[in-house]
Design a protein around this motif. Structure first.
Motif, PDB file in Angstrom:
ATOM      1  N   VAL A  49       0.768  -1.169  -0.034  1.00  0.00           N
ATOM      2  CA  VAL A  49      -0.059   0.052   0.128  1.00  0.00           C
ATOM      3  C   VAL A  49       0.928   1.367   0.125  1.00  0.00           C
ATOM      4  CG1 VAL A  49      -2.150  -1.212   1.158  1.00  0.00           C
ATOM      5  CG2 VAL A  49      -0.197  -0.209   2.580  1.00  0.00           C
ATOM      6  N   GLY A  50       1.861   0.988  -0.223  1.00  0.00           N
ATOM      7  CA  GLY A  50       3.012   2.423  -0.431  1.00  0.00           C
ATOM      8  C   GLY A  50       3.456   2.810   0.710  1.00  0.00           C
ATOM      9  N   ASP A  54       5.355  -4.016   3.348  1.00  0.00           N
ATOM     10  CA  ASP A  54       4.674  -4.995   2.205  1.00  0.00           C
ATOM     11  C   ASP A  54       4.450  -6.390   3.177  1.00  0.00           C
ATOM     12  OD1 ASP A  54       4.993  -3.206   0.107  1.00  0.00           O
ATOM     13  OD2 ASP A  54       6.628  -4.645  -0.589  1.00  0.00           O
ATOM     14  N   VAL A  55       3.210  -6.620   2.908  1.00  0.00           N
ATOM     15  CA  VAL A  55       2.639  -7.779   3.776  1.00  0.00           C
ATOM     16  C   VAL A  55       2.841  -8.933   2.689  1.00  0.00           C
ATOM     17  CG1 VAL A  55       0.770  -8.879   4.757  1.00  0.00           C
ATOM     18  CG2 VAL A  55       1.105  -6.594   4.947  1.00  0.00           C
ATOM     19  N   LEU A 140      -3.950  -4.178   9.539  1.00  0.00           N
ATOM     20  CA  LEU A 140      -3.697  -4.364   8.167  1.00  0.00           C
ATOM     21  C   LEU A 140      -4.666  -3.746   7.263  1.00  0.00           C
ATOM     22  CD1 LEU A 140      -1.879  -7.876   7.981  1.00  0.00           C
ATOM     23  CD2 LEU A 140      -0.726  -5.436   7.826  1.00  0.00           C
ATOM     24  N   ALA A 141      -6.090  -3.897   7.627  1.00  0.00           N
ATOM     25  CA  ALA A 141      -6.980  -3.480   7.060  1.00  0.00           C
ATOM     26  C   ALA A 141      -7.296  -1.895   7.169  1.00  0.00           C
ATOM     27  CB  ALA A 141      -8.532  -4.010   7.566  1.00  0.00           C
ATOM     28  N   GLU A 142      -6.883  -1.388   8.336  1.00  0.00           N
ATOM     29  CA  GLU A 142      -6.949   0.154   8.445  1.00  0.00           C
ATOM     30  C   GLU A 142      -5.802   0.885   7.784  1.00  0.00           C
ATOM     31  OE1 GLU A 142      -6.479   0.404  12.804  1.00  0.00           O
ATOM     32  OE2 GLU A 142      -8.437  -0.099  13.101  1.00  0.00           O
ATOM     33  N   GLN A 143      -4.787  -0.038   7.355  1.00  0.00           N
ATOM     34  CA  GLN A 143      -3.633   0.433   6.622  1.00  0.00           C
ATOM     35  C   GLN A 143      -4.004   0.665   5.026  1.00  0.00           C
ATOM     36  OE1 GLN A 143      -2.214   1.977   9.400  1.00  0.00           O
ATOM     37  NE2 GLN A 143      -0.687   2.196   7.704  1.00  0.00           N
ATOM     38  N   GLY A 144      -5.086  -0.191   4.421  1.00  0.00           N
ATOM     39  CA  GLY A 144      -5.614  -0.274   3.402  1.00  0.00           C
ATOM     40  C   GLY A 144      -5.000  -1.559   2.656  1.00  0.00           C
ATOM     41  N   ALA A 148      -7.908  -6.333  -2.956  1.00  0.00           N
ATOM     42  CA  ALA A 148      -7.538  -5.665  -4.369  1.00  0.00           C
ATOM     43  C   ALA A 148      -5.825  -5.194  -4.384  1.00  0.00           C
ATOM     44  CB  ALA A 148      -8.464  -4.383  -4.217  1.00  0.00           C
ATOM     45  N   THR A 149      -5.459  -5.264  -3.269  1.00  0.00           N
ATOM     46  CA  THR A 149      -3.895  -5.031  -3.289  1.00  0.00           C
ATOM     47  C   THR A 149      -2.999  -6.129  -3.090  1.00  0.00           C
ATOM     48  OG1 THR A 149      -3.638  -4.996  -0.811  1.00  0.00           O
ATOM     49  CG2 THR A 149      -4.361  -2.828  -1.806  1.00  0.00           C
TER      50      THR A 149
END
Length: 162
Positions: A49-50, A54-55, A140-144, A148-149
């Motif tokens: 998500v920039g 990275d996950v 992780l969800a709050e970070q975006g 989709a990513t």
């Protein structure tokens, strides 16, 4: 005149094991909502998500009713070379639960609770791991991060060490 006994409502107590099963169900909802891993083929996936963190989601193995996963950041422990932090997960598709079987945050479970811990200690350790997992997935969800990513890496560049 008759005396009536006061009516007391009893609230059932939730055991630590019951609490743990509830965490497994909550983690399933969170993980499926985040990455939809239940139908992903075996392989390595990256979510970026920039933010520089990275996950990595490894689908290690698929079975009839379970999926073995590893969730980690693209960072490694300088001593062991293992992804740190990371969580090994078992997704039960039929029971709709996700269990963190073990986590690596600088130390292995044997270093934390010993080789032959009493059952109460094992349940407490699993409660801590799965609480950590739920908070991590929520973060992780709050970070975006999300389905989709998520991008699958080519299989020739991936070595998944369980």
């Amino acid at each position: 005149m008759s005396r009536l006994a006061p009516r007391t409502t009893r609230i059932p107590k939730l055991s630590r094991f019951g609490w743990l099963m509830g965490l497994y169900a909550e983690n399933h909802v969170r993980l499926v909502r985040l990455f939809e891993p239940q139908d992903l083929p075996v392989g390595r996936y990256v979510s970026s998500v920039g933010d520089g963190l990275d996950v990595i989601l490894d689908v290690v193995e698929r079975h009839a009713y379970t999926v073995e996963l590893r969730l980690s950041y693209a960072m490694h422990d300088p001593v062991t070379g293992q992804p740190d932090p990371s969580a090994h997960l078992r997704l039960y598709r039929d029971a709709q639960q996700v269990e963190a079987t073990h986590c690596y945050v600088g130390r292995r479970w044997q270093d934390v609770i010993g080789m032959y811990p009493p059952p109460e200690e094992v349940v407490c350790h699993r409660l801590r791991m799965n609480t950590f997992l739920g908070k991590w997935i929520q973060y992780l969800a709050e970070q975006g991060h999300g389905a989709a990513t998520l991008v699958r890496l080519p299989t020739e560049s991936v070595v998944i060490a369980a």
